[in-house]
Scaffold this motif. Sequence first.
Motif, PDB file in Angstrom:
ATOM      1  N   VAL A  18    -117.943 -26.174 -13.234  1.00 54.70           N
ATOM      2  CA  VAL A  18    -116.905 -27.038 -13.798  1.00 54.70           C
ATOM      3  C   VAL A  18    -115.887 -26.148 -14.501  1.00 54.70           C
ATOM      4  CG1 VAL A  18    -116.420 -28.903 -15.422  1.00 54.70           C
ATOM      5  CG2 VAL A  18    -118.546 -28.913 -14.126  1.00 54.70           C
ATOM      6  N   ALA A  19    -114.610 -26.397 -14.263  1.00 53.39           N
ATOM      7  CA  ALA A  19    -113.555 -25.612 -14.912  1.00 53.39           C
ATOM      8  C   ALA A  19    -112.517 -26.550 -15.504  1.00 53.39           C
ATOM      9  CB  ALA A  19    -112.905 -24.672 -13.910  1.00 53.39           C
ATOM     10  N   LEU A  20    -111.996 -26.177 -16.646  1.00 53.98           N
ATOM     11  CA  LEU A  20    -110.948 -26.941 -17.322  1.00 53.98           C
ATOM     12  C   LEU A  20    -109.678 -26.105 -17.325  1.00 53.98           C
ATOM     13  CD1 LEU A  20    -110.049 -29.378 -19.063  1.00 53.98           C
ATOM     14  CD2 LEU A  20    -110.818 -28.059 -21.048  1.00 53.98           C
ATOM     15  N   HIS A  21    -108.603 -26.681 -16.801  1.00 57.10           N
ATOM     16  CA  HIS A  21    -107.311 -25.998 -16.747  1.00 57.10           C
ATOM     17  C   HIS A  21    -106.294 -26.821 -17.520  1.00 57.10           C
ATOM     18  CE1 HIS A  21    -108.152 -23.002 -13.523  1.00 57.10           C
ATOM     19  NE2 HIS A  21    -109.142 -23.856 -13.285  1.00 57.10           N
ATOM     20  N   LYS A  27     -96.979 -24.167 -15.072  1.00 54.63           N
ATOM     21  CA  LYS A  27     -98.036 -23.198 -14.785  1.00 54.63           C
ATOM     22  C   LYS A  27     -99.389 -23.763 -15.207  1.00 54.63           C
ATOM     23  CE  LYS A  27     -95.248 -19.034 -15.230  1.00 54.63           C
ATOM     24  NZ  LYS A  27     -95.130 -17.728 -15.883  1.00 54.63           N
ATOM     25  N   SER A  28    -100.428 -23.293 -14.547  1.00 55.76           N
ATOM     26  CA  SER A  28    -101.785 -23.724 -14.855  1.00 55.76           C
ATOM     27  C   SER A  28    -102.529 -22.571 -15.521  1.00 55.76           C
ATOM     28  CB  SER A  28    -102.507 -24.136 -13.573  1.00 55.76           C
ATOM     29  OG  SER A  28    -103.822 -24.531 -13.851  1.00 55.76           O
ATOM     30  N   TYR A  29    -103.199 -22.873 -16.628  1.00 58.64           N
ATOM     31  CA  TYR A  29    -103.936 -21.865 -17.373  1.00 58.64           C
ATOM     32  C   TYR A  29    -105.408 -22.282 -17.478  1.00 58.64           C
ATOM     33  CZ  TYR A  29     -99.236 -20.567 -18.844  1.00 58.64           C
ATOM     34  OH  TYR A  29     -97.924 -20.197 -18.858  1.00 58.64           O
ATOM     35  N   PRO A  30    -106.333 -21.386 -17.108  1.00 49.70           N
ATOM     36  CA  PRO A  30    -107.750 -21.722 -17.272  1.00 49.70           C
ATOM     37  C   PRO A  30    -108.130 -21.705 -18.754  1.00 49.70           C
ATOM     38  CG  PRO A  30    -107.513 -19.486 -16.447  1.00 49.70           C
ATOM     39  CD  PRO A  30    -106.142 -20.076 -16.489  1.00 49.70           C
ATOM     40  N   VAL A  31    -108.763 -22.774 -19.208  1.00 50.75           N
ATOM     41  CA  VAL A  31    -109.186 -22.875 -20.602  1.00 50.75           C
ATOM     42  C   VAL A  31    -110.638 -22.427 -20.736  1.00 50.75           C
ATOM     43  CG1 VAL A  31    -109.521 -24.437 -22.553  1.00 50.75           C
ATOM     44  CG2 VAL A  31    -107.538 -24.726 -21.044  1.00 50.75           C
ATOM     45  N   CYS A  32    -111.511 -22.990 -19.919  1.00 45.87           N
ATOM     46  CA  CYS A  32    -112.914 -22.569 -19.922  1.00 45.87           C
ATOM     47  C   CYS A  32    -113.562 -22.992 -18.611  1.00 45.87           C
ATOM     48  CB  CYS A  32    -113.671 -23.143 -21.123  1.00 45.87           C
ATOM     49  SG  CYS A  32    -113.827 -24.915 -21.088  1.00 45.87           S
ATOM     50  N   GLY A  35    -121.069 -22.921 -15.440  1.00 47.52           N
ATOM     51  CA  GLY A  35    -121.839 -23.128 -14.223  1.00 47.52           C
ATOM     52  C   GLY A  35    -123.307 -23.299 -14.553  1.00 47.52           C
ATOM     53  N   THR A  36    -124.019 -23.940 -13.652  1.00 48.20           N
ATOM     54  CA  THR A  36    -125.447 -24.167 -13.848  1.00 48.20           C
ATOM     55  C   THR A  36    -126.248 -23.034 -13.209  1.00 48.20           C
ATOM     56  OG1 THR A  36    -125.728 -25.370 -11.784  1.00 48.20           O
ATOM     57  CG2 THR A  36    -125.100 -26.660 -13.726  1.00 48.20           C
ATOM     58  N   GLU A  37    -127.517 -23.044 -13.476  1.00 43.90           N
ATOM     59  CA  GLU A  37    -128.440 -22.167 -12.752  1.00 43.90           C
ATOM     60  C   GLU A  37    -128.596 -22.751 -11.343  1.00 43.90           C
ATOM     61  OE1 GLU A  37    -129.881 -19.354 -13.897  1.00 43.90           O
ATOM     62  OE2 GLU A  37    -128.764 -19.581 -15.760  1.00 43.90           O
ATOM     63  N   LYS A  38    -129.382 -22.099 -10.520  1.00 40.70           N
ATOM     64  CA  LYS A  38    -129.623 -22.606  -9.171  1.00 40.70           C
ATOM     65  C   LYS A  38    -130.313 -23.959  -9.231  1.00 40.70           C
ATOM     66  CE  LYS A  38    -130.180 -18.074  -7.085  1.00 40.70           C
ATOM     67  NZ  LYS A  38    -131.120 -17.177  -6.396  1.00 40.70           N
TER      68      LYS A  38
END
Length: 49
Positions: A18-21, A27-32, A35-38
């Motif tokens: 999951v990513a928050l932009h 312009k798009s900036y990644p905030v955080c 990711g999960t384990e397998k």
Amino acid sequence: MRKKGRPNPDQRYFMAIVALHAQSGGKSYPVCAAGTEKIIVRASNPGQF
């Protein structure tokens, strides 16, 4: 797991990411991002996932 503790070479797994932009000034900036384990898929036919 298979007999004698060896992993199954055909075992399938997924990872959820999951990513928050944020957008500003066109312009798009990644905030955080996180990711999960397998996540092991246990189904009669995991190839369908």
